[in-house]
Design a protein around this motif. Structure first.
Motif, PDB file in Angstrom:
ATOM      1  N   GLY A 115      62.319  14.774 -30.668  1.00 52.98           N
ATOM      2  CA  GLY A 115      60.972  15.042 -30.180  1.00 52.98           C
ATOM      3  C   GLY A 115      59.905  14.737 -31.220  1.00 52.98           C
ATOM      4  O   GLY A 115      58.917  14.052 -30.938  1.00 52.98           O
ATOM      5  N   PHE A 116      60.112  15.212 -32.440  1.00 55.28           N
ATOM      6  CA  PHE A 116      59.096  14.995 -33.468  1.00 55.28           C
ATOM      7  C   PHE A 116      59.164  13.591 -34.061  1.00 55.28           C
ATOM      8  O   PHE A 116      58.200  13.138 -34.670  1.00 55.28           O
ATOM      9  CB  PHE A 116      59.209  16.068 -34.547  1.00 55.28           C
ATOM     10  N   SER A 117      60.280  12.902 -33.893  1.00 54.28           N
ATOM     11  CA  SER A 117      60.307  11.476 -34.220  1.00 54.28           C
ATOM     12  C   SER A 117      59.444  10.699 -33.231  1.00 54.28           C
ATOM     13  O   SER A 117      58.744   9.747 -33.612  1.00 54.28           O
ATOM     14  CB  SER A 117      61.745  10.954 -34.204  1.00 54.28           C
ATOM     15  N   LEU A 118      59.472  11.099 -31.977  1.00 51.93           N
ATOM     16  CA  LEU A 118      58.597  10.487 -30.985  1.00 51.93           C
ATOM     17  C   LEU A 118      57.133  10.799 -31.293  1.00 51.93           C
ATOM     18  O   LEU A 118      56.243   9.970 -31.048  1.00 51.93           O
ATOM     19  CB  LEU A 118      58.950  10.982 -29.576  1.00 51.93           C
ATOM     20  N   VAL A 119      56.867  11.985 -31.812  1.00 54.18           N
ATOM     21  CA  VAL A 119      55.500  12.314 -32.230  1.00 54.18           C
ATOM     22  C   VAL A 119      55.000  11.310 -33.262  1.00 54.18           C
ATOM     23  O   VAL A 119      53.894  10.760 -33.167  1.00 54.18           O
ATOM     24  CB  VAL A 119      55.438  13.752 -32.795  1.00 54.18           C
ATOM     25  N   LEU A 120      55.833  11.051 -34.269  1.00 53.58           N
ATOM     26  CA  LEU A 120      55.457  10.100 -35.312  1.00 53.58           C
ATOM     27  C   LEU A 120      55.297   8.700 -34.742  1.00 53.58           C
ATOM     28  O   LEU A 120      54.330   7.982 -35.066  1.00 53.58           O
ATOM     29  CB  LEU A 120      56.513  10.111 -36.411  1.00 53.58           C
ATOM     30  N   LEU A 121      56.218   8.287 -33.878  1.00 50.55           N
ATOM     31  CA  LEU A 121      56.167   6.946 -33.300  1.00 50.55           C
ATOM     32  C   LEU A 121      54.934   6.744 -32.416  1.00 50.55           C
ATOM     33  O   LEU A 121      54.211   5.758 -32.554  1.00 50.55           O
ATOM     34  CB  LEU A 121      57.451   6.694 -32.508  1.00 50.55           C
ATOM     35  N   TRP A 122      54.692   7.687 -31.526  1.00 56.97           N
ATOM     36  CA  TRP A 122      53.579   7.539 -30.584  1.00 56.97           C
ATOM     37  C   TRP A 122      52.235   7.731 -31.272  1.00 56.97           C
ATOM     38  O   TRP A 122      51.248   7.105 -30.887  1.00 56.97           O
ATOM     39  CB  TRP A 122      53.747   8.516 -29.435  1.00 56.97           C
ATOM     40  N   THR A 123      52.180   8.579 -32.261  1.00 51.99           N
ATOM     41  CA  THR A 123      50.922   8.760 -32.988  1.00 51.99           C
ATOM     42  C   THR A 123      50.537   7.492 -33.742  1.00 51.99           C
ATOM     43  O   THR A 123      49.379   7.066 -33.722  1.00 51.99           O
ATOM     44  CB  THR A 123      51.022   9.941 -33.965  1.00 51.99           C
ATOM     45  N   LYS A 124      51.505   6.854 -34.379  1.00 51.80           N
ATOM     46  CA  LYS A 124      51.226   5.595 -35.082  1.00 51.80           C
ATOM     47  C   LYS A 124      50.869   4.495 -34.088  1.00 51.80           C
ATOM     48  O   LYS A 124      50.046   3.630 -34.370  1.00 51.80           O
ATOM     49  CB  LYS A 124      52.419   5.187 -35.926  1.00 51.80           C
ATOM     50  N   GLY A 125      51.535   4.506 -32.910  1.00 50.69           N
ATOM     51  CA  GLY A 125      51.220   3.512 -31.889  1.00 50.69           C
ATOM     52  C   GLY A 125      49.815   3.625 -31.370  1.00 50.69           C
ATOM     53  O   GLY A 125      49.153   2.626 -31.089  1.00 50.69           O
ATOM     54  N   LYS A 126      49.295   4.860 -31.273  1.00 50.49           N
ATOM     55  CA  LYS A 126      47.923   5.063 -30.816  1.00 50.49           C
ATOM     56  C   LYS A 126      46.924   4.590 -31.849  1.00 50.49           C
ATOM     57  O   LYS A 126      45.845   4.108 -31.518  1.00 50.49           O
ATOM     58  CB  LYS A 126      47.682   6.544 -30.519  1.00 50.49           C
ATOM     59  N   GLN A 127      47.263   4.705 -33.138  1.00 53.66           N
ATOM     60  CA  GLN A 127      46.353   4.283 -34.198  1.00 53.66           C
ATOM     61  C   GLN A 127      46.281   2.770 -34.293  1.00 53.66           C
ATOM     62  O   GLN A 127      45.278   2.214 -34.661  1.00 53.66           O
ATOM     63  CB  GLN A 127      46.799   4.869 -35.535  1.00 53.66           C
TER      64      GLN A 127
END
Length: 425
Positions: free
Chosen positions: A413-425
């Motif tokens: 779950g928190f790996s997805l947080v890191l992935l999706w947050t970087k993708g939004k940036q």
């Protein structure tokens, strides 16, 4: 002109030149060519000029008046741009001033505190490895601390939210229902599928299959709310409503699903479940909202410190269950169960994301909604499943999948947080 006036003029010029030599150390010369392609209506030649820093410009008497004006204007513009920085004194905006330096240091510290959430996946992984290598580092964090820890995470969400955010979330019943379907329809089907595969194809004991199915029958995890808050803050109230609804109805749905999938009806404490919802979800979020509404100064003062504390609390919530159940995790079937649990959670994350994209493909915020329901479907209250397994099943192997699920769902779950947050940036 007579000889006396000529002498005075010479003396005056000599005095002026001495003034230049004494006080002006730098005379800069520039040559500004006029483009030959397009002649100026004034038919000006190439302009050459010089000026001393800080001294008024003296026009050449041989040039026409229009040339003098242009020459003076260009000299002023260049002198303002190219003034010697060493000649300037410390102004009010000088970054070298002590107050400005202190302010920049404070700003950098606050920035580090606020951006500490980006370290969450790495901290969760480190806590997992530490729990495997040295379990006593987390065994002190027993189950009695887990509810207050989750309550602190919900308080952090409440501090960064407004009551209108929750009112707006209630205006999306279709999304709430979709989250409910992901929790209690898609996820139990996946749990039954992987539980059956673990027994029939992988040759694991039936109690392991029962443990996987039990994980799929429980409600959503509060960590999914925090993961949504980190990725899409505006979706956090919607995620909280979804999780609270699934938790409130789990007192009826979980026993029914366990009877259908496992063949054993598990009684769930209705009073204890409602008390858990009040302590973990309702009270902390309400406290955060009230603090944000009536005490904004206090709220603003503590807000920068919430991210690093939340990272620490999340690491404890992940490492403690693994350390407390280390013997079950390191059982002979541990590695095989690990891969089955990873496949189950990965399928749940993907199913929630794809299902939401198909149903809400016309929504303007479909990507944020997909991420939110992916968290809701892929992350569930594995600790509740572990408690049910230890209380109502005699075989200790039933509790192994829930114990591994607690760690795996948090890491994914928190790996997805890191992935999706970087993708939004």
């Amino acid at each position: 002109m007579n000889s006396s006036s000529n002498k005075q003029l010479q003396i005056g010029r000599l005095h002026l030149s001495e003034f230049h030599s004494r006080n002006l150390l730098d005379i800069r010369k520039f040559r500004v060519p006029i483009s030959p392609g397009k002649r100026s209506p004034l038919s000006l030649p190439a302009l050459s000029f010089s000026w001393p820093l800080g001294f008024p410009f003296r026009p050449d008497p041989k040039l026409p008046r229009t040339d003098r004006s242009l020459r003076f204007l260009v000299s002023r513009c260049v002198s303002e741009k190219l003034s010697d920085p060493f000649e300037q004194g410390p102004g009010p905006n000088d970054a070298s001033a002590p107050g400005q330096v202190a302010k920049q240091k404070d700003t950098s510290i606050l920035k580090i505190l606020k951006e500490s959430n980006s370290l969450l996946p790495h901290v969760v992984l480190a806590s997992t490895l530490l729990a495997l290598v040295y379990p006593p580092s987390f065994t002190w964090f027993t189950t009695r601390y887990y509810a207050p820890a989750l309550g602190f995470l919900m308080f952090a969400v409440g501090v960064n939210s407004r009551e209108n955010d929750f009112l707006e979330a209630f205006k999306r019943p279709a999304a709430i229902f979709a989250g409910y379907v992901g929790q209690f329809v898609m996820k139990p089907l996946l749990g039954y599928f992987f539980g059956a595969i673990s027994v029939t194809l992988l040759g694991l004991p039936p109690s392991i299959g029962a443990g996987i199915m039990l994980v799929s029958c429980v409600s959503g995890a509060q960590l999914s709310n925090y993961a949504t808050f980190l990725t899409d803050p505006l979706m956090a109230p919607l995620s909280i409503i979804m999780t609270s609804l699934s938790t409130a109805t789990a007192v009826f749905i979980t026993p029914m699903l366990s009877l259908m999938l496992i063949g054993k009806r598990l009684p769930v404490d209705v009073k204890g479940m409602m008390s858990s919802i009040m302590q973990i979800v309702v009270a902390p979020i309400a406290a955060g909202l009230l603090l944000n509404r009536f005490f904004p100064v206090i709220c603003g003062a503590i807000r920068p410190f919430l991210p690093p504390l939340s990272v620490l609390v999340t690491a404890l919530c992940v490492g403690a269950p693994l350390a407390l159940n280390i013997e079950s995790v390191l059982s002979p079937f541990g590695v095989t169960i690990l891969f089955v649990v990873i496949a189950f959670h990965l399928s749940a994350f993907i199913a929630g994301y794809v299902f939401t994209g198909l149903v809400f493909h016309k929504a303007t915020d479909v990507k944020a909604l997909q991420r939110t329901l992916s968290y809701e479907t892929g992350m569930q209250s594995s600790l509740l499943a572990l408690a049910l397994a230890n209380r109502f099943f005699q075989d200790p192997l039933v509790g192994v999948p829930p114990a591994i699920s607690t760690v795996i769902m948090s890491l994914m779950g928190f790996s997805l947080v890191l992935l999706w947050t970087k993708g939004k940036q």
